[in-house]
Write a protein that holds these residues in place. Sequence first.
Motif, PDB file in Angstrom:
ATOM      1  N   ARG A  83       0.655  -1.124   0.029  1.00 56.49           N
ATOM      2  CA  ARG A  83       0.021   0.152  -0.152  1.00 56.49           C
ATOM      3  C   ARG A  83       0.982   1.354   0.164  1.00 56.49           C
ATOM      4  NH1 ARG A  83      -5.304   0.986   1.448  1.00 56.49           N
ATOM      5  NH2 ARG A  83      -5.449  -1.154   2.435  1.00 56.49           N
ATOM      6  N   GLY A  84       0.488   2.352  -0.705  1.00 59.51           N
ATOM      7  CA  GLY A  84       1.186   3.585  -0.926  1.00 59.51           C
ATOM      8  C   GLY A  84       2.375   3.342  -1.953  1.00 59.51           C
ATOM      9  N   HIS A  85       2.779   2.486  -2.484  1.00 60.59           N
ATOM     10  CA  HIS A  85       3.728   2.187  -3.423  1.00 60.59           C
ATOM     11  C   HIS A  85       3.310   2.514  -5.012  1.00 60.59           C
ATOM     12  CE1 HIS A  85       7.069   0.154  -1.137  1.00 60.59           C
ATOM     13  NE2 HIS A  85       6.369   0.698  -0.106  1.00 60.59           N
ATOM     14  N   ARG A  86       3.845   3.250  -5.587  1.00 62.84           N
ATOM     15  CA  ARG A  86       3.751   3.515  -7.015  1.00 62.84           C
ATOM     16  C   ARG A  86       4.873   3.162  -8.012  1.00 62.84           C
ATOM     17  NH1 ARG A  86       2.892   8.999  -7.512  1.00 62.84           N
ATOM     18  NH2 ARG A  86       5.005   9.167  -8.500  1.00 62.84           N
ATOM     19  N   THR A  87       4.632   2.170  -9.121  1.00 61.99           N
ATOM     20  CA  THR A  87       5.859   1.780  -9.701  1.00 61.99           C
ATOM     21  C   THR A  87       5.642   2.302 -11.165  1.00 61.99           C
ATOM     22  OG1 THR A  87       6.922  -0.201 -10.924  1.00 61.99           O
ATOM     23  CG2 THR A  87       4.255  -0.132 -10.444  1.00 61.99           C
ATOM     24  N   SER A  88       6.719   2.375 -11.673  1.00 65.15           N
ATOM     25  CA  SER A  88       6.870   2.882 -13.219  1.00 65.15           C
ATOM     26  C   SER A  88       6.795   1.522 -14.249  1.00 65.15           C
ATOM     27  CB  SER A  88       8.379   3.548 -13.511  1.00 65.15           C
ATOM     28  OG  SER A  88       8.614   4.467 -12.659  1.00 65.15           O
ATOM     29  N   HIS A  89       6.461   0.569 -13.776  1.00 66.80           N
ATOM     30  CA  HIS A  89       6.197  -0.634 -14.677  1.00 66.80           C
ATOM     31  C   HIS A  89       7.391  -0.695 -15.679  1.00 66.80           C
ATOM     32  CE1 HIS A  89       2.488  -1.561 -12.850  1.00 66.80           C
ATOM     33  NE2 HIS A  89       1.742  -0.626 -13.229  1.00 66.80           N
ATOM     34  N   TYR A  90       8.671  -0.933 -15.063  1.00 70.56           N
ATOM     35  CA  TYR A  90       9.560  -0.884 -16.078  1.00 70.56           C
ATOM     36  C   TYR A  90      10.076  -2.234 -16.617  1.00 70.56           C
ATOM     37  CZ  TYR A  90      14.409  -0.222 -18.222  1.00 70.56           C
ATOM     38  OH  TYR A  90      15.609  -0.355 -19.120  1.00 70.56           O
ATOM     39  N   PHE A  91       9.895  -3.178 -15.770  1.00 74.44           N
ATOM     40  CA  PHE A  91      10.005  -4.620 -15.987  1.00 74.44           C
ATOM     41  C   PHE A  91       8.700  -5.425 -15.785  1.00 74.44           C
ATOM     42  CE2 PHE A  91      14.678  -4.656 -14.418  1.00 74.44           C
ATOM     43  CZ  PHE A  91      15.212  -4.495 -15.812  1.00 74.44           C
ATOM     44  N   TYR A  92       8.528  -6.429 -16.630  1.00 77.20           N
ATOM     45  CA  TYR A  92       7.539  -7.222 -16.144  1.00 77.20           C
ATOM     46  C   TYR A  92       8.184  -8.701 -16.206  1.00 77.20           C
ATOM     47  CZ  TYR A  92       3.031 -10.029 -15.510  1.00 77.20           C
ATOM     48  OH  TYR A  92       2.051 -10.729 -15.088  1.00 77.20           O
ATOM     49  N   TRP A  93       8.267  -9.426 -14.909  1.00 76.96           N
ATOM     50  CA  TRP A  93       8.951 -10.579 -14.802  1.00 76.96           C
ATOM     51  C   TRP A  93       7.999 -11.566 -14.256  1.00 76.96           C
ATOM     52  CZ3 TRP A  93       9.315  -6.579 -11.543  1.00 76.96           C
ATOM     53  CH2 TRP A  93       9.044  -6.708 -10.170  1.00 76.96           C
ATOM     54  N   VAL A  94       8.418 -13.188 -14.772  1.00 74.30           N
ATOM     55  CA  VAL A  94       7.698 -14.009 -14.362  1.00 74.30           C
ATOM     56  C   VAL A  94       8.948 -14.941 -13.723  1.00 74.30           C
ATOM     57  CG1 VAL A  94       5.935 -14.089 -16.034  1.00 74.30           C
ATOM     58  CG2 VAL A  94       7.930 -15.096 -16.735  1.00 74.30           C
TER      59      VAL A  94
END
Length: 384
Positions: free
Chosen positions: A288-299
């Motif tokens: 909660r409270g974290h925002r990401t830039s969505h630089y990687f999508y990893w599986v």
Amino acid sequence: MINVFQPSLGEEELDAVREVFATGWVGRGRRVDEFETAFAAHVGVGREHVTSVNSCTEATFIAMSLAGVGPGSEVVVPTVSFVGAANAVAAHGARPVFCDVDPRTLNPTAADVERALTPATRAVLVLHYGGCPGEVAEIARLCAERGVLLIEDAANAVASAVDGRACGVFGDFGVWSFDHGKIAVAVDGGMLYARDPESVSRAARLACLGLAESTGHLRAARSARRWWEIEVSSFSRRSVMNDVLAAIGSVQLRRLPGFLARRAEVVARYDAGLAGVPGVQRPPPLPRGHRTSHYFYWVQLDPRVRDDVAEDLYRAGVYTTFRYPPLHHVPLYGSDAVLPGADRAAARTLNLPLHQSLSDDDVDLVVRELRASLASRAAAVLTR
């Protein structure tokens, strides 16, 4: 081939470059100043706290100098980091001390960092893996309590934040990248933040051959008498940004909200397409409270088939990778650290294509080929 990273550059950026060309001046000038001002506002700090350079790696090298990193000192670095981080430490005669990371988030926890601290620790340099902030707030508090400087490698985190505070400004120094593989692209370039404005002034001199701002050609507009004379304060390199790159970067910064929105849509489509697929772990949810830039999508996959799946996807026209191979295994750094979390992550993780130019059809193709590969490899997992 569907690329892992791909910039979004077009007519608006070309128009900005044409405007620079028309001025007859393509070096460091007004556009760089405008870019620095806009970026400072973007991360919520005063203009006096940032300066641009020609790459994020150079910004990291300068941050080490400003932090007083040198022979006899140590800098804690998560082993899952870009090689430039460790190079910046070692090039200053200091010792990179690699810490472990959480095997799911690939970010270090505050406990991971704390275990690596010694009386010789001068600084901690953390990466925000894939744009996810990680425990940066907790690590910042730890560093403050221990009297250790914190440097943030925010190259993955151009728009990441915790409770509204931008990644890159939690510590004493922060660095960002605008190279060809990032979200906001200036073709190349970097930005340096320092909590102390005097450090920013020092950084600007270090980036320009150690020249004082009041000397040489920089003084020409203010004095008609011997403006060619120079004052040198350090034996430094030249690593300034220029107006061509800054013009492109300014356009990209204005377009960033749209880029981020599309990347979030791509991530949501991956999440939906891979939900419940046997053998696939998706990125863990953000706190909660974290925002990401969505630089990687990893599986994360069974390590017995991860490399096979990567090859299957490549043959199907989908490029994947693993960023970043653990640095404690690089012989040149001389580390004997045992870091099981990072080793587990390195054996299981695969970065899928993620950029704002991906179409829904592209994402669906990646999902379809990944599922098909896993299905074909399932028997191999049972027999190994």
